[in-house]
Design a protein around this motif. Structure first.
Motif, PDB file in Angstrom:
ATOM      1  N   PHE A 116       1.253  -1.063   0.362  1.00  0.00           N
ATOM      2  CA  PHE A 116       0.120  -0.060   0.370  1.00  0.00           C
ATOM      3  C   PHE A 116       1.169   1.193  -0.083  1.00  0.00           C
ATOM      4  N   VAL A 117       1.416   1.440   0.711  1.00  0.00           N
ATOM      5  CA  VAL A 117       2.872   2.556   1.194  1.00  0.00           C
ATOM      6  C   VAL A 117       3.687   3.244  -0.172  1.00  0.00           C
ATOM      7  N   VAL A 118       4.436   1.420  -0.692  1.00  0.00           N
ATOM      8  CA  VAL A 118       4.951   1.873  -2.129  1.00  0.00           C
ATOM      9  C   VAL A 118       4.754   2.198  -3.052  1.00  0.00           C
ATOM     10  N   LEU A 119       3.049   1.697  -3.326  1.00  0.00           N
ATOM     11  CA  LEU A 119       1.589   1.867  -4.591  1.00  0.00           C
ATOM     12  C   LEU A 119       1.916   3.551  -4.345  1.00  0.00           C
ATOM     13  N   ALA A 120       1.240   3.631  -3.173  1.00  0.00           N
ATOM     14  CA  ALA A 120       0.598   5.015  -2.859  1.00  0.00           C
ATOM     15  C   ALA A 120       1.743   6.200  -3.079  1.00  0.00           C
ATOM     16  N   ILE A 121       2.905   5.957  -2.827  1.00  0.00           N
ATOM     17  CA  ILE A 121       3.982   7.322  -2.999  1.00  0.00           C
ATOM     18  C   ILE A 121       4.166   6.979  -4.409  1.00  0.00           C
ATOM     19  N   LEU A 122       4.113   6.020  -5.252  1.00  0.00           N
ATOM     20  CA  LEU A 122       4.769   5.481  -6.337  1.00  0.00           C
ATOM     21  C   LEU A 122       4.032   6.315  -7.657  1.00  0.00           C
ATOM     22  N   SER A 123       2.245   6.305  -7.018  1.00  0.00           N
ATOM     23  CA  SER A 123       1.179   6.608  -7.817  1.00  0.00           C
ATOM     24  C   SER A 123       1.115   8.308  -7.351  1.00  0.00           C
ATOM     25  N   GLY A 124       1.210   9.019  -6.238  1.00  0.00           N
ATOM     26  CA  GLY A 124       1.037  10.420  -6.196  1.00  0.00           C
ATOM     27  C   GLY A 124       2.107  11.235  -6.345  1.00  0.00           C
ATOM     28  N   LEU A 125       3.956  10.282  -6.184  1.00  0.00           N
ATOM     29  CA  LEU A 125       5.055  10.941  -6.336  1.00  0.00           C
ATOM     30  C   LEU A 125       5.480  10.805  -7.361  1.00  0.00           C
ATOM     31  N   GLY A 126       5.524  10.161  -8.202  1.00  0.00           N
ATOM     32  CA  GLY A 126       6.768   9.119  -8.945  1.00  0.00           C
ATOM     33  C   GLY A 126       6.704  10.387 -10.099  1.00  0.00           C
ATOM     34  N   GLY A 127       5.452  10.719 -11.189  1.00  0.00           N
ATOM     35  CA  GLY A 127       5.755  11.615 -11.682  1.00  0.00           C
ATOM     36  C   GLY A 127       6.888  12.998 -12.101  1.00  0.00           C
ATOM     37  N   GLY A 128       6.331  13.617 -10.245  1.00  0.00           N
ATOM     38  CA  GLY A 128       7.394  14.193 -10.437  1.00  0.00           C
ATOM     39  C   GLY A 128       8.955  14.114  -9.992  1.00  0.00           C
ATOM     40  N   MET A 129       9.362  13.138  -9.378  1.00  0.00           N
ATOM     41  CA  MET A 129       9.999  12.739  -8.578  1.00  0.00           C
ATOM     42  C   MET A 129      11.275  12.670  -9.963  1.00  0.00           C
ATOM     43  N   ILE A 130      10.398  11.511 -11.516  1.00  0.00           N
ATOM     44  CA  ILE A 130      11.395  11.163 -12.376  1.00  0.00           C
ATOM     45  C   ILE A 130      11.643  12.541 -13.154  1.00  0.00           C
ATOM     46  N   ARG A 131      10.093  13.419 -13.535  1.00  0.00           N
ATOM     47  CA  ARG A 131      10.911  15.049 -13.295  1.00  0.00           C
ATOM     48  C   ARG A 131      11.818  15.266 -13.229  1.00  0.00           C
ATOM     49  N   ASP A 132      11.536  15.881 -12.008  1.00  0.00           N
ATOM     50  CA  ASP A 132      13.078  16.262 -11.050  1.00  0.00           C
ATOM     51  C   ASP A 132      13.916  15.522 -11.773  1.00  0.00           C
ATOM     52  N   ALA A 133      14.770  14.198 -11.594  1.00  0.00           N
ATOM     53  CA  ALA A 133      15.656  13.518 -11.650  1.00  0.00           C
ATOM     54  C   ALA A 133      16.201  13.860 -13.390  1.00  0.00           C
ATOM     55  N   LEU A 134      15.045  13.823 -13.921  1.00  0.00           N
ATOM     56  CA  LEU A 134      15.181  14.328 -15.388  1.00  0.00           C
ATOM     57  C   LEU A 134      16.160  15.495 -15.292  1.00  0.00           C
ATOM     58  N   LEU A 135      15.802  16.814 -14.745  1.00  0.00           N
ATOM     59  CA  LEU A 135      15.782  17.578 -15.439  1.00  0.00           C
ATOM     60  C   LEU A 135      17.013  18.605 -14.787  1.00  0.00           C
ATOM     61  N   GLN A 136      17.570  17.573 -12.888  1.00  0.00           N
ATOM     62  CA  GLN A 136      18.722  18.007 -12.840  1.00  0.00           C
ATOM     63  C   GLN A 136      18.505  19.393 -12.323  1.00  0.00           C
ATOM     64  N   ALA A 137      17.944  19.728 -11.785  1.00  0.00           N
ATOM     65  CA  ALA A 137      17.955  21.284 -11.318  1.00  0.00           C
ATOM     66  C   ALA A 137      17.503  21.580  -9.772  1.00  0.00           C
ATOM     67  N   GLY A 138      17.997  21.050  -8.969  1.00  0.00           N
ATOM     68  CA  GLY A 138      19.138  20.537  -7.999  1.00  0.00           C
ATOM     69  C   GLY A 138      17.519  19.123  -7.074  1.00  0.00           C
ATOM     70  N   PRO A 139      17.768  19.965  -5.949  1.00  0.00           N
ATOM     71  CA  PRO A 139      17.071  18.307  -4.856  1.00  0.00           C
ATOM     72  C   PRO A 139      14.874  17.971  -5.735  1.00  0.00           C
ATOM     73  N   VAL A 140      14.851  16.612  -5.526  1.00  0.00           N
ATOM     74  CA  VAL A 140      13.618  16.501  -6.001  1.00  0.00           C
ATOM     75  C   VAL A 140      12.783  17.685  -5.058  1.00  0.00           C
ATOM     76  N   VAL A 141      12.292  17.756  -5.656  1.00  0.00           N
ATOM     77  CA  VAL A 141      10.886  18.350  -4.875  1.00  0.00           C
ATOM     78  C   VAL A 141       9.846  17.804  -3.834  1.00  0.00           C
ATOM     79  N   ALA A 142       9.827  16.334  -3.852  1.00  0.00           N
ATOM     80  CA  ALA A 142       8.891  15.718  -3.168  1.00  0.00           C
ATOM     81  C   ALA A 142       9.905  14.829  -1.674  1.00  0.00           C
ATOM     82  N   LEU A 143      11.237  15.490  -1.885  1.00  0.00           N
ATOM     83  CA  LEU A 143      12.192  14.741  -0.424  1.00  0.00           C
ATOM     84  C   LEU A 143      12.321  16.519  -0.356  1.00  0.00           C
TER      85      LEU A 143
END
Length: 258
Positions: A40-67
């Motif tokens: 439940f916890v893993v799928l909730a985090i991936l579903s709710g934050l996964g897109g933004g985390m992937i975006r921030d990692a690809l843009l390499q413009a600082g730390p991931v906002v979700a963190l």
């Protein structure tokens, strides 16, 4: 308070509500797959934050906002807890989740495209990052569950709605009207997603040009042979009509007897 600040607050509120809604959807997926609390916890985090985390990692413009912003992770954990306790089998809860999901889709695409443009990148990366922000989390969730990602077929037009939101964001960004672009992008993507869900809209799946050409050629041959058959049939009908008026080629038996 300036209009830009007001819109930023509204976007942030919708963004967090979208995180909560998609985290609940991830928890519902975990319930359907009969996973434990960790699932439940893993799928909730991936579903709710996964897109933004992937975006921030690809843009390499600082730390991931979700963190860096703990409220995002808190909302994802709350969504996991809600889905773990409540089965969401009623009509009204699912309608609310569908509305929040559609809103977050347009909001995330708008935020992703705008962040990409703020970094000085061009239109194509902005469209890509906007769509990835909106559908990345659900795609990762479906892959984790060994399912076909919903963006590859479904009645919500998720990727299409995300691209629409990103394109509107890019257009208004070019004329330096980001706050109006955010409103237009979120409303347009939400409306398209809800209409697609309501009327079961979808994109074409495949085309068979060879089979269509074969069917066309078969019809043409049948049409042409039909003309020939009608022509030959008409000739036979005319022969039968003219037969009584033609002289007989058989000798009269009376004349033969005399």
């Amino acid at each position: 308070m300036s209009p830009d600040a007001t819109v930023d607050q509204v976007v942030r509120f919708v963004d967090l509500a979208g995180v909560l809604a998609n985290a609940v959807l991830g928890g519902i997926a975990a319930r359907t797959a009969r996973l434990d609390v960790v699932g439940f916890v893993v799928l909730a985090i991936l579903s709710g934050l996964g897109g933004g985390m992937i975006r921030d990692a690809l843009l390499q413009a600082g730390p991931v906002v979700a963190l860096t912003d703990p409220l995002y992770l808190v909302m994802a954990l709350i969504g996991a807890g809600i889905a773990f306790i409540i089965p969401f089998r009623g009509r009204m809860p699912r309608l609310v989740l569908a509305l929040l999901d559609a809103l977050s889709l347009g909001c995330w695409a708008n935020v992703g495209a705008q962040k990409t443009l703020d970094l000085g990148l061009t239109v194509i990366p902005a469209l890509l990052m906007g769509a990835l922000t909106a559908v990345g989390g659900s795609t990762v969730r479906d892959v984790m569950l060994n399912k076909k990602p919903a963006i590859f077929g479904g009645n919500t037009l998720s990727a299409t709605s995300a691209l629409l939101s990103s394109a509107i964001t890019v257009g208004f960004y070019a004329v330096n009207s980001q706050w109006l672009g955010s409103i237009a992008a979120i409303v347009s993507a939400t409306a398209l997603s809800l209409l697609a869900r309501r009327f079961d809209w979808g994109l074409p799946t495949e085309v068979h040009p060879a089979r269509r050409a074969k069917q066309a050629s078969t019809w043409l041959r049948g049409w042409w042979s039909g003309i020939g058959n009608r022509g030959r049939t008409g000739d036979h009908e005319q022969d039968r009509q003219d037969a009584p008026h033609r002289p007989s080629t058989v000798d009269d038996p009376k004349e033969q007897s005399t």
